[in-house]
Write a protein that holds these residues in place. Structure first.
Motif, PDB file in Angstrom:
ATOM      1  N   UNK A  87       0.709  -1.205  -0.143  1.00 44.03           N
ATOM      2  CA  UNK A  87       0.027   0.002   0.031  1.00 44.03           C
ATOM      3  C   UNK A  87       0.860   1.294  -0.099  1.00 44.03           C
ATOM      4  N   UNK A  88       0.549   2.217  -0.643  1.00 47.03           N
ATOM      5  CA  UNK A  88       1.418   3.407  -0.921  1.00 47.03           C
ATOM      6  C   UNK A  88       1.048   4.447   0.012  1.00 47.03           C
ATOM      7  N   UNK A  89       0.057   4.090   0.976  1.00 45.80           N
ATOM      8  CA  UNK A  89      -0.269   4.878   2.136  1.00 45.80           C
ATOM      9  C   UNK A  89       0.814   4.713   3.151  1.00 45.80           C
ATOM     10  N   UNK A  90       1.544   3.599   3.102  1.00 46.82           N
ATOM     11  CA  UNK A  90       2.921   3.307   3.873  1.00 46.82           C
ATOM     12  C   UNK A  90       4.001   3.873   3.657  1.00 46.82           C
ATOM     13  N   UNK A  91       4.013   4.835   2.394  1.00 49.50           N
ATOM     14  CA  UNK A  91       5.189   5.481   2.179  1.00 49.50           C
ATOM     15  C   UNK A  91       5.378   6.571   2.937  1.00 49.50           C
ATOM     16  N   UNK A  92       6.619   7.043   3.391  1.00 52.61           N
ATOM     17  CA  UNK A  92       6.852   8.130   4.356  1.00 52.61           C
ATOM     18  C   UNK A  92       7.496   9.403   3.530  1.00 52.61           C
ATOM     19  N   UNK A  93       7.468  10.336   4.149  1.00 50.17           N
ATOM     20  CA  UNK A  93       7.973  11.741   3.617  1.00 50.17           C
ATOM     21  C   UNK A  93       8.869  12.289   4.857  1.00 50.17           C
ATOM     22  N   UNK A  94      10.163  12.408   4.687  1.00 44.54           N
ATOM     23  CA  UNK A  94      10.893  13.186   5.547  1.00 44.54           C
ATOM     24  C   UNK A  94      10.895  14.505   5.544  1.00 44.54           C
ATOM     25  N   UNK A  95      10.819  15.377   6.509  1.00 48.10           N
ATOM     26  CA  UNK A  95      10.608  16.656   6.416  1.00 48.10           C
ATOM     27  C   UNK A  95      11.421  17.611   7.355  1.00 48.10           C
ATOM     28  N   UNK A  96      12.076  16.911   8.341  1.00 48.55           N
ATOM     29  CA  UNK A  96      12.933  17.775   9.354  1.00 48.55           C
ATOM     30  C   UNK A  96      14.145  16.788   9.606  1.00 48.55           C
ATOM     31  N   UNK A  97      15.298  17.521  10.073  1.00 48.90           N
ATOM     32  CA  UNK A  97      16.385  16.618  10.441  1.00 48.90           C
ATOM     33  C   UNK A  97      17.103  17.173  11.530  1.00 48.90           C
ATOM     34  N   UNK A  99      20.384  16.983  14.471  1.00 48.78           N
ATOM     35  CA  UNK A  99      21.613  16.183  15.214  1.00 48.78           C
ATOM     36  C   UNK A  99      21.934  16.510  16.189  1.00 48.78           C
ATOM     37  N   UNK A 100      22.477  15.205  17.184  1.00 55.17           N
ATOM     38  CA  UNK A 100      22.788  15.445  18.447  1.00 55.17           C
ATOM     39  C   UNK A 100      24.232  15.530  18.543  1.00 55.17           C
ATOM     40  N   UNK A 101      24.274  15.897  20.093  1.00 57.85           N
ATOM     41  CA  UNK A 101      25.695  16.205  20.166  1.00 57.85           C
ATOM     42  C   UNK A 101      26.703  14.941  20.348  1.00 57.85           C
ATOM     43  N   UNK A 102      26.146  13.756  20.236  1.00 58.29           N
ATOM     44  CA  UNK A 102      26.639  12.458  19.868  1.00 58.29           C
ATOM     45  C   UNK A 102      26.996  12.058  18.484  1.00 58.29           C
ATOM     46  N   UNK A 103      26.544  13.002  17.390  1.00 61.63           N
ATOM     47  CA  UNK A 103      26.837  13.001  16.304  1.00 61.63           C
ATOM     48  C   UNK A 103      25.800  11.984  15.530  1.00 61.63           C
ATOM     49  N   UNK A 104      24.764  11.802  15.998  1.00 59.57           N
ATOM     50  CA  UNK A 104      23.755  10.909  15.513  1.00 59.57           C
ATOM     51  C   UNK A 104      22.633  11.891  14.949  1.00 59.57           C
ATOM     52  N   UNK A 105      22.060  11.253  13.696  1.00 58.45           N
ATOM     53  CA  UNK A 105      21.351  11.967  12.830  1.00 58.45           C
ATOM     54  C   UNK A 105      19.877  11.417  12.969  1.00 58.45           C
ATOM     55  N   UNK A 106      18.825  12.430  13.286  1.00 62.33           N
ATOM     56  CA  UNK A 106      17.137  11.679  13.263  1.00 62.33           C
ATOM     57  C   UNK A 106      16.650  12.650  12.439  1.00 62.33           C
ATOM     58  N   UNK A 107      15.599  11.789  11.716  1.00 65.38           N
ATOM     59  CA  UNK A 107      14.814  12.752  10.752  1.00 65.38           C
ATOM     60  C   UNK A 107      13.165  12.576  11.266  1.00 65.38           C
ATOM     61  N   UNK A 108      12.600  13.539  11.152  1.00 61.94           N
ATOM     62  CA  UNK A 108      10.947  13.478  11.426  1.00 61.94           C
ATOM     63  C   UNK A 108      10.413  13.189  10.014  1.00 61.94           C
ATOM     64  N   UNK A 109       9.535  11.903  10.236  1.00 60.73           N
ATOM     65  CA  UNK A 109       8.960  11.634   9.287  1.00 60.73           C
ATOM     66  C   UNK A 109       7.637  11.440   9.333  1.00 60.73           C
ATOM     67  N   UNK A 110       6.607  11.345   8.401  1.00 59.86           N
ATOM     68  CA  UNK A 110       5.283  10.995   8.604  1.00 59.86           C
ATOM     69  C   UNK A 110       4.667  10.054   7.310  1.00 59.86           C
ATOM     70  N   UNK A 111       3.995   9.272   7.424  1.00 65.02           N
ATOM     71  CA  UNK A 111       3.253   8.249   6.558  1.00 65.02           C
ATOM     72  C   UNK A 111       2.488   9.165   5.468  1.00 65.02           C
ATOM     73  N   UNK A 112       2.336   8.730   4.293  1.00 68.66           N
ATOM     74  CA  UNK A 112       1.466   9.361   3.666  1.00 68.66           C
ATOM     75  C   UNK A 112      -0.002   9.244   3.839  1.00 68.66           C
ATOM     76  N   UNK A 113      -0.409   8.353   5.060  1.00 67.07           N
ATOM     77  CA  UNK A 113      -1.750   8.105   5.246  1.00 67.07           C
ATOM     78  C   UNK A 113      -1.741   8.957   6.591  1.00 67.07           C
ATOM     79  N   UNK A 114      -0.727   9.569   7.179  1.00 67.82           N
ATOM     80  CA  UNK A 114      -0.624  10.166   8.518  1.00 67.82           C
ATOM     81  C   UNK A 114      -0.827   9.484   9.820  1.00 67.82           C
ATOM     82  N   UNK A 115      -0.717   8.050   9.344  1.00 71.10           N
ATOM     83  CA  UNK A 115      -1.074   7.295  10.691  1.00 71.10           C
ATOM     84  C   UNK A 115       0.255   7.045  11.313  1.00 71.10           C
TER      85      UNK A 115
END
Length: 524
Positions: A87-97, A99-115
């Motif tokens: 189901x394409x509803x379970x595709x995700x879009x990344x829209x924020x990024x 970075x932590x002081x430990x060098x890790x990167x996190x992305x804020x994502x949302x599924x296309x159906x917003x679930x």
């Protein structure tokens, strides 16, 4: 004494052991160390490049998972179950990024159906998706089809269950939407993108009932990656209908229409001769017309001669252009004919008969080009009066030095005029008028319907000299513009007029980092 010393040592060791254990207990009881966010930004690259898929190696959290107070939105097990979703509803879009002081990167994502919406670990670099997500193409080019004849009957075309690319016959067919209406399932109306392949992109119109009797032509095709079904982009053939319905729909939602049979040719009376002008360049008939016998005409040869006021023994080739123009058949000449073709014309002329057709050879490629005067092309079609716009930044006004791209080659705008001037299908006699749609088709057929031009960060179009003067690693914006909606007519002549709108709509902007590599980037 030794016994007493042993007791003393034992007591000392026991005391040390107690201190050591107490020290460990004290460490475990201290506050847990949490990561801190050092950067949190919105992603601004083209949204279509930020479609991602989750893979189940990391969970989804309300904030970066190593931050204090982060709560689980979806477990790794839950996300793993979405990895191969159909189901394409379970595709995700990344829209924020972040970075932590430990060098890790996190992305804020949302599924296309917003679930599902939250933060997920994305690796150690902000230049590529990693960790719990990966870039994902929501559409895929369909596998090539075994081609059938492009002249196959539309009535024999079956649109159901197909996942391969369209055959030539299917591309050339005309369709209707089988169940035009309001259903939001890909079958009743069209979409700006195939459903669930882009975030928050939906139907072009919510009710396609007014278009139930319209016919459509296919202009593009793709397969949804998750569902595997074939979608096509269709254009309404009803030019007065506003074109609001143009968009994507499931191919299975269309019904191919039986082509309208060509009208039967008008009978040729015993006192008439039919003249057909045949273009030897395209191998097509340009037009036919009937000439009526005058009372004094002895034979059809004389009737044809009288139509152009020549002697029946004259060379008909010298009068064929005037003969056609007098009966509204234009866009050709005889200068490109071989001696054999001219001889065949003279033989046909001398042997013409009443009640029959006579065919004369002509050629369209040696006439006058609609764009013969290239100095009129750029001011009229490309630059003046806001005739080309980039969809967001106002008029595209090249002064003959701005870069455009034609067929994968980076060119200057005045070179585009040379390319247009070579379009063989737009040659004709002076005074001949071409419709806007025929101009648009000719340009697209020659793969000149898409151009690229370069802009700097301020939105200024860059000339050749400005591009060449940029230092290494400079950033430029390449705008892709695609031809659409040529509505006005164009007339061949020494001073052709281009007064109508010739609008280009931007499809997407792509950023490249070195001006010196622009041409190679286009080639990709």
């Amino acid at each position: 004494m030794k016994k007493s010393l042993k007791k003393t040592l034992f007591a000392g060791v026991a005391a040390l052991s107690f201190v050591a254990v107490a020290g460990v207990s004290s460490t475990n009881a201290s506050a847990k160390s949490y990561a801190k966010v050092t950067s949190n930004k919105a992603l601004t690259t083209d949204a279509t490049t930020r479609n991602v898929a989750v893979n189940g190696t990391n969970a989804l959290y309300t904030k970066a998972g190593t931050l204090k107070g982060a709560k689980t939105v979806a477990t790794k097990t839950t996300l793993a179950s979405l990895k191969n979703s159909k189901q394409g509803q379970k595709n995700f879009r990344a829209y924020r990024v972040a970075t932590t002081n430990r060098g890790s990167v996190y992305y804020k994502v949302v599924s296309f159906d917003k679930t599902y919406r939250g933060w997920i670990y994305g690796g150690k670099s902000v230049t590529a998706f990693a960790g719990g997500i990966a870039s994902f193409s929501t559409t895929t080019a369909p596998a090539a089809a075994a081609n059938t004849s492009s002249s196959a009957s539309s009535a024999s075309i079956n649109t159901q269950g197909q996942t391969t690319a369209l055959t030539d016959a299917q591309k050339n067919a005309t369709y209707k939407i089988t169940k035009a209406g309001t259903a939001n399932d890909g079958t009743a109306t069209t979409y700006s993108y195939p459903a669930w392949t882009e975030y928050k992109k939906g139907r072009t119109v919510t009710d396609a009932t007014p278009y139930a009797n319209d016919t459509f032509k296919v202009t593009d095709q793709t397969t949804r990656t998750r569902e595997g079904d074939l979608w096509v982009k269709i254009a309404d053939t009803n030019a007065t209908n506003g074109q609001k319905i143009n968009g994507w729909i499931k191919y299975s939602a269309l019904t191919a229409q039986k082509p309208t049979p060509a009208p039967a040719p008008a009978p040729i009376a015993d006192n008439q001769v039919q003249v057909t002008l045949h273009d030897v360049y395209t191998n097509k008939d340009l037009g036919s017309f009937l000439l009526n016998k005058a009372t004094a005409d002895l034979n059809a040869n004389v009737t044809i001669a009288h139509a152009v006021n020549i002697d029946p023994a004259a060379d008909i080739n010298n009068s064929l252009v005037a003969l056609g123009q007098a009966h509204n058949v234009r866009g050709y000449s005889v200068s490109g004919l071989t001696d054999a073709q001219k001889s065949a014309n003279q033989t046909a002329f001398q042997s013409a008969s009443y009640g029959k057709n006579v065919t004369f050879n002509v050629t369209s490629v040696k006439g006058t080009s609609l764009f013969a005067d290239k100095t009129k092309v750029l001011p009229g079609i490309v630059a003046n009066n806001n005739n080309i716009t980039d969809g967001s930044n106002g008029a595209f006004s090249p002064a003959g030095t701005d870069y455009v791209e034609v067929n994968g080659t980076l060119e200057q705008a005045n070179d585009l005029a040379d390319s247009i001037a070579k379009l063989g299908t737009l040659y004709g006699s002076n005074g001949q008028t071409f419709s806007g749609s025929s101009v648009e088709k000719a340009i697209n057929d020659a793969n000149l319907g898409t151009i690229y031009f370069a802009k700097n960060a301020a939105g200024t179009i860059l000339s050749k000299d400005q591009l060449n003067a940029l230092p290494a690693n400079s950033t430029v914006n390449i705008v892709k513009a695609t031809l659409s909606g040529v509505n006005n007519a164009y007339t061949v002549g020494s001073n052709p007029t281009f007064s109508g709108q010739y609008t280009l709509n931007v499809k997407n902007n792509v950023i490249y980092d070195k001006a010196s590599t622009l041409a190679s980037q286009f080639a990709k």
